[in-house]
Design a protein around this motif. Structure first.
Motif, PDB file in Angstrom:
ATOM      1  N   PRO A  83       0.933  -1.210   0.082  1.00  0.00           N
ATOM      2  CA  PRO A  83       0.092  -0.009  -0.052  1.00  0.00           C
ATOM      3  C   PRO A  83       0.785   1.283  -0.133  1.00  0.00           C
ATOM      4  CG  PRO A  83      -0.749  -1.791   1.678  1.00  0.00           C
ATOM      5  CD  PRO A  83       0.372  -2.072   1.064  1.00  0.00           C
ATOM      6  N   GLY A  84       0.518   2.290  -0.913  1.00  0.00           N
ATOM      7  CA  GLY A  84       1.344   3.554  -0.961  1.00  0.00           C
ATOM      8  C   GLY A  84       2.341   3.420  -2.319  1.00  0.00           C
ATOM      9  N   THR A  85       2.394   2.065  -2.688  1.00  0.00           N
ATOM     10  CA  THR A  85       3.326   2.196  -4.044  1.00  0.00           C
ATOM     11  C   THR A  85       2.645   1.326  -5.171  1.00  0.00           C
ATOM     12  OG1 THR A  85       4.105  -0.299  -3.498  1.00  0.00           O
ATOM     13  CG2 THR A  85       5.374   1.617  -2.372  1.00  0.00           C
ATOM     14  N   ASP A  86       3.082   1.477  -6.485  1.00  0.00           N
ATOM     15  CA  ASP A  86       2.318   0.954  -7.432  1.00  0.00           C
ATOM     16  C   ASP A  86       2.891   0.251  -8.529  1.00  0.00           C
ATOM     17  OD1 ASP A  86       3.623   2.839  -8.443  1.00  0.00           O
ATOM     18  OD2 ASP A  86       1.950   4.564  -8.679  1.00  0.00           O
ATOM     19  N   PHE A  87       2.613   0.058  -9.651  1.00  0.00           N
ATOM     20  CA  PHE A  87       3.174  -0.654 -10.626  1.00  0.00           C
ATOM     21  C   PHE A  87       4.615   0.135 -10.904  1.00  0.00           C
ATOM     22  CE2 PHE A  87       3.835  -1.402 -15.385  1.00  0.00           C
ATOM     23  CZ  PHE A  87       4.040  -2.563 -15.246  1.00  0.00           C
ATOM     24  N   ASP A  88       4.529   1.351 -11.315  1.00  0.00           N
ATOM     25  CA  ASP A  88       5.777   2.041 -11.449  1.00  0.00           C
ATOM     26  C   ASP A  88       6.775   1.839 -10.496  1.00  0.00           C
ATOM     27  OD1 ASP A  88       4.630   3.137 -13.645  1.00  0.00           O
ATOM     28  OD2 ASP A  88       3.948   5.113 -12.921  1.00  0.00           O
ATOM     29  N   ASP A  89       6.603   1.699  -9.121  1.00  0.00           N
ATOM     30  CA  ASP A  89       7.538   1.422  -8.456  1.00  0.00           C
ATOM     31  C   ASP A  89       8.175  -0.075  -8.470  1.00  0.00           C
ATOM     32  OD1 ASP A  89       7.333   3.880  -6.778  1.00  0.00           O
ATOM     33  OD2 ASP A  89       5.467   3.144  -6.161  1.00  0.00           O
ATOM     34  N   ALA A  90       7.117  -0.931  -8.821  1.00  0.00           N
ATOM     35  CA  ALA A  90       7.690  -2.301  -8.954  1.00  0.00           C
ATOM     36  C   ALA A  90       8.526  -2.325 -10.197  1.00  0.00           C
ATOM     37  CB  ALA A  90       6.528  -3.168  -9.374  1.00  0.00           C
ATOM     38  N   VAL A  91       8.259  -1.547 -11.503  1.00  0.00           N
ATOM     39  CA  VAL A  91       8.883  -1.449 -12.676  1.00  0.00           C
ATOM     40  C   VAL A  91      10.606  -0.745 -12.155  1.00  0.00           C
ATOM     41  CG1 VAL A  91       9.203  -0.292 -14.857  1.00  0.00           C
ATOM     42  CG2 VAL A  91       7.097  -1.095 -14.372  1.00  0.00           C
ATOM     43  N   SER A  92      10.278   0.161 -11.373  1.00  0.00           N
ATOM     44  CA  SER A  92      11.882   0.575 -11.005  1.00  0.00           C
ATOM     45  C   SER A  92      12.573  -0.150 -10.412  1.00  0.00           C
ATOM     46  CB  SER A  92      11.351   1.870  -9.974  1.00  0.00           C
ATOM     47  OG  SER A  92      12.855   2.491  -9.390  1.00  0.00           O
ATOM     48  N   VAL A  93      12.007  -1.164  -9.491  1.00  0.00           N
ATOM     49  CA  VAL A  93      12.879  -2.134  -8.624  1.00  0.00           C
ATOM     50  C   VAL A  93      13.341  -3.045  -9.504  1.00  0.00           C
ATOM     51  CG1 VAL A  93      12.635  -3.923  -6.982  1.00  0.00           C
ATOM     52  CG2 VAL A  93      11.825  -1.693  -6.648  1.00  0.00           C
ATOM     53  N   ALA A  94      12.285  -3.384 -10.737  1.00  0.00           N
ATOM     54  CA  ALA A  94      12.830  -4.370 -11.886  1.00  0.00           C
ATOM     55  C   ALA A  94      14.047  -4.033 -12.446  1.00  0.00           C
ATOM     56  CB  ALA A  94      11.754  -4.615 -12.700  1.00  0.00           C
ATOM     57  N   GLY A  95      14.204  -2.858 -12.696  1.00  0.00           N
ATOM     58  CA  GLY A  95      15.395  -2.281 -13.265  1.00  0.00           C
ATOM     59  C   GLY A  95      16.670  -2.480 -12.482  1.00  0.00           C
ATOM     60  N   THR A  96      16.505  -2.549 -11.227  1.00  0.00           N
ATOM     61  CA  THR A  96      17.718  -3.065 -10.277  1.00  0.00           C
ATOM     62  C   THR A  96      17.875  -4.600 -10.360  1.00  0.00           C
ATOM     63  OG1 THR A  96      17.170  -0.938  -8.592  1.00  0.00           O
ATOM     64  CG2 THR A  96      18.554  -3.078  -7.999  1.00  0.00           C
ATOM     65  N   VAL A  97      16.892  -5.338 -10.525  1.00  0.00           N
ATOM     66  CA  VAL A  97      17.054  -6.720 -10.830  1.00  0.00           C
ATOM     67  C   VAL A  97      17.631  -7.067 -11.950  1.00  0.00           C
ATOM     68  CG1 VAL A  97      15.836  -8.861 -10.892  1.00  0.00           C
ATOM     69  CG2 VAL A  97      14.963  -7.091  -9.408  1.00  0.00           C
ATOM     70  N   ARG A  98      17.220  -6.213 -13.041  1.00  0.00           N
ATOM     71  CA  ARG A  98      18.249  -6.420 -14.236  1.00  0.00           C
ATOM     72  C   ARG A  98      19.546  -6.186 -14.165  1.00  0.00           C
ATOM     73  NH1 ARG A  98      16.790  -2.848 -19.948  1.00  0.00           N
ATOM     74  NH2 ARG A  98      17.912  -4.430 -21.333  1.00  0.00           N
ATOM     75  N   GLU A  99      20.055  -5.083 -13.440  1.00  0.00           N
ATOM     76  CA  GLU A  99      21.427  -4.915 -13.120  1.00  0.00           C
ATOM     77  C   GLU A  99      22.194  -6.116 -12.492  1.00  0.00           C
ATOM     78  OE1 GLU A  99      21.355  -1.370 -10.821  1.00  0.00           O
ATOM     79  OE2 GLU A  99      20.516   0.055 -12.779  1.00  0.00           O
ATOM     80  N   ILE A 100      21.555  -6.345 -11.482  1.00  0.00           N
ATOM     81  CA  ILE A 100      21.914  -7.726 -10.927  1.00  0.00           C
ATOM     82  C   ILE A 100      22.063  -8.838 -11.699  1.00  0.00           C
ATOM     83  CG2 ILE A 100      21.736  -9.278  -8.678  1.00  0.00           C
ATOM     84  CD1 ILE A 100      20.219  -6.722  -7.425  1.00  0.00           C
ATOM     85  N   LEU A 101      21.248  -9.056 -12.163  1.00  0.00           N
ATOM     86  CA  LEU A 101      21.355 -10.380 -13.093  1.00  0.00           C
ATOM     87  C   LEU A 101      22.375 -10.165 -14.495  1.00  0.00           C
ATOM     88  CD1 LEU A 101      17.496 -11.122 -13.687  1.00  0.00           C
ATOM     89  CD2 LEU A 101      19.028 -12.261 -12.154  1.00  0.00           C
ATOM     90  N   ALA A 102      22.478  -8.764 -14.927  1.00  0.00           N
ATOM     91  CA  ALA A 102      23.509  -8.679 -16.013  1.00  0.00           C
ATOM     92  C   ALA A 102      24.908  -8.685 -15.262  1.00  0.00           C
ATOM     93  CB  ALA A 102      23.390  -7.053 -16.391  1.00  0.00           C
ATOM     94  N   GLU A 103      24.828  -8.294 -14.023  1.00  0.00           N
ATOM     95  CA  GLU A 103      26.398  -8.564 -13.459  1.00  0.00           C
ATOM     96  C   GLU A 103      26.719 -10.277 -13.050  1.00  0.00           C
ATOM     97  OE1 GLU A 103      26.186  -6.400  -9.619  1.00  0.00           O
ATOM     98  OE2 GLU A 103      25.711  -4.525 -10.789  1.00  0.00           O
ATOM     99  N   LEU A 104      25.709 -10.756 -12.806  1.00  0.00           N
ATOM    100  CA  LEU A 104      25.751 -12.411 -12.942  1.00  0.00           C
ATOM    101  C   LEU A 104      26.110 -13.159 -14.232  1.00  0.00           C
ATOM    102  CD1 LEU A 104      23.085 -13.141 -10.264  1.00  0.00           C
ATOM    103  CD2 LEU A 104      25.336 -13.353  -9.939  1.00  0.00           C
ATOM    104  N   GLY A 105      25.700 -12.241 -15.285  1.00  0.00           N
ATOM    105  CA  GLY A 105      25.766 -12.870 -16.831  1.00  0.00           C
ATOM    106  C   GLY A 105      24.305 -13.771 -16.779  1.00  0.00           C
ATOM    107  N   TRP A 106      23.533 -13.299 -16.192  1.00  0.00           N
ATOM    108  CA  TRP A 106      22.141 -14.007 -16.328  1.00  0.00           C
ATOM    109  C   TRP A 106      21.017 -13.460 -17.128  1.00  0.00           C
ATOM    110  CZ3 TRP A 106      20.987 -16.212 -10.766  1.00  0.00           C
ATOM    111  CH2 TRP A 106      21.829 -17.028 -10.529  1.00  0.00           C
TER     112      TRP A 106
END
Length: 334
Positions: A141-164
């Motif tokens: 509550p208080g966050t939305d889809f755009d916030d999830a998308v922002s966090v997904a960008g961080t996940v993408r960075e972590i996965l890229a560092e792993l080569g995944w």
């Protein structure tokens, strides 16, 4: 409700009764509309469901009416070609769950008033070793889809560092799901440990917006990374599954670049079939991108050495070895 119709699919004949019965009242979508939708995205949903034990979310009266989850396929009154797989719950009890071998299984489930498909992250040939790491970004509550998308960008960075390679999709609601195919060498305990490890890394990088707190009273206005989606018997609506929303939204695979430009309501029963015909499946390469889970298990060992061990399991689980006290903090203080 109209006369029953027979659908020829995957070399089978599936009889669909009451094809004109409305199952999404707000939009007027019928049972036959649902059948035609799943036919149109058949290649995509079978990529998500193929030989996976699958729980069905059924709506005998349509969305807004009675709903129940079906884990067990009856032994009587079922076509002899329906395939099932025995799975074991945390309690030790077992069930024979639908294990779709082809699109006819999906349409048979729709005939049984199933709208939403919840597969396990395993294959029927090896039900104790997940082959899919699922990262569930759940806005609080208080966050939305755009916030999830922002966090997904961080996940993408972590996965890229792993080569995944990570494969994002909308949840059909406010959340984002990211899948990583992995070699099925580890059990559910290791898969969940890996999910906790990457969740903690996301939280370290985005403490302003991300939480791994299991207890809702501790989460705050943040996006929760639901690590328990990798626990045994926890499932997520699969790619191309309809959702039980008034609009008839779909949990839809997208590219990373698309993710920053879309909204959940862009994808529904009326739009995703056309999209699939036009662009195909953004998850088409997922089965060719399996990874070795070892780096995340090493992160988990590092975290444990630093005093960050296991986190609580869902409430219906037996007490697990190494698990912290399973009581919400406000009650523990009392």
């Amino acid at each position: 409700m109209g006369d029953a119709v027979e659908i020829e699919v995957a070399g089978r004949t599936v009889r669909v009764s009451s094809p004109e019965r409305v199952v999404y009242p707000e939009r007027g979508f019928t049972k036959l509309d649902v059948v035609h939708y799943y036919q149109a995205v058949g290649e995509g949903i079978m990529r998500a469901l193929h030989h996976r034990p699958t729980m069905l979310q059924r709506f005998p009266g349509g969305v807004g009416g009675e709903m129940f989850f079906q884990k067990r396929v009856p032994h009587k009154g079922v076509p002899d070609w329906i395939e099932t797989t025995e799975i074991t719950f945390p309690s030790g009890r077992t069930a024979d769950e639908l294990c779709p071998a082809d699109l006819a299984h999906v349409l048979w489930a729709v005939q049984m008033n199933a709208l939403v498909f919840h597969p396990w992250p395993v294959r029927g040939t090896d039900v104790d070793h997940p082959d899919e790491l699922r990262i569930d970004l759940d806005p609080q509550p208080g966050t939305d889809f755009d916030d999830a998308v922002s966090v997904a960008g961080t996940v993408r960075e972590i996965l890229a560092e792993l080569g995944w390679t990570g494969w994002p999709k909308t949840s059909g609601g406010r959340g984002v799901h990211i899948y990583v195919r992995m070699f099925p060498r580890w059990g559910f305990i290791e898969g969940r440990r890996a999910a906790i490890a990457i969740a903690r890394e996301i939280e370290r990088r985005r403490p302003d917006l991300v939480t791994t707190a299991w207890w809702k009273e501790l989460r705050g206005v943040k996006v929760f990374v639901d690590y328990n989606q990798m626990a045994r018997d926890r499932t997520i609506a699969c790619a191309y599954s309809l959702r039980a929303t008034a609009r008839g939204t779909v949990s839809t695979p997208v590219t990373w670049d698309e993710l920053t430009r879309v909204e959940p309501d862009d994808f529904d029963l009326a739009t995703v079939a056309e999209r699939f015909a036009r662009i195909g499946d953004p998850h088409a390469g997922i089965d060719d991108a399996a990874v070795d889970l070892t780096p995340l298990l090493e992160w988990a060992e590092r975290d444990e050495r630093e005093g960050n061990g296991d986190l609580p399991y869902p409430p219906d689980y037996p007490k697990m070895p190494g698990e912290p006290k399973r009581v919400q903090p406000s009650r523990a203080k009392d």
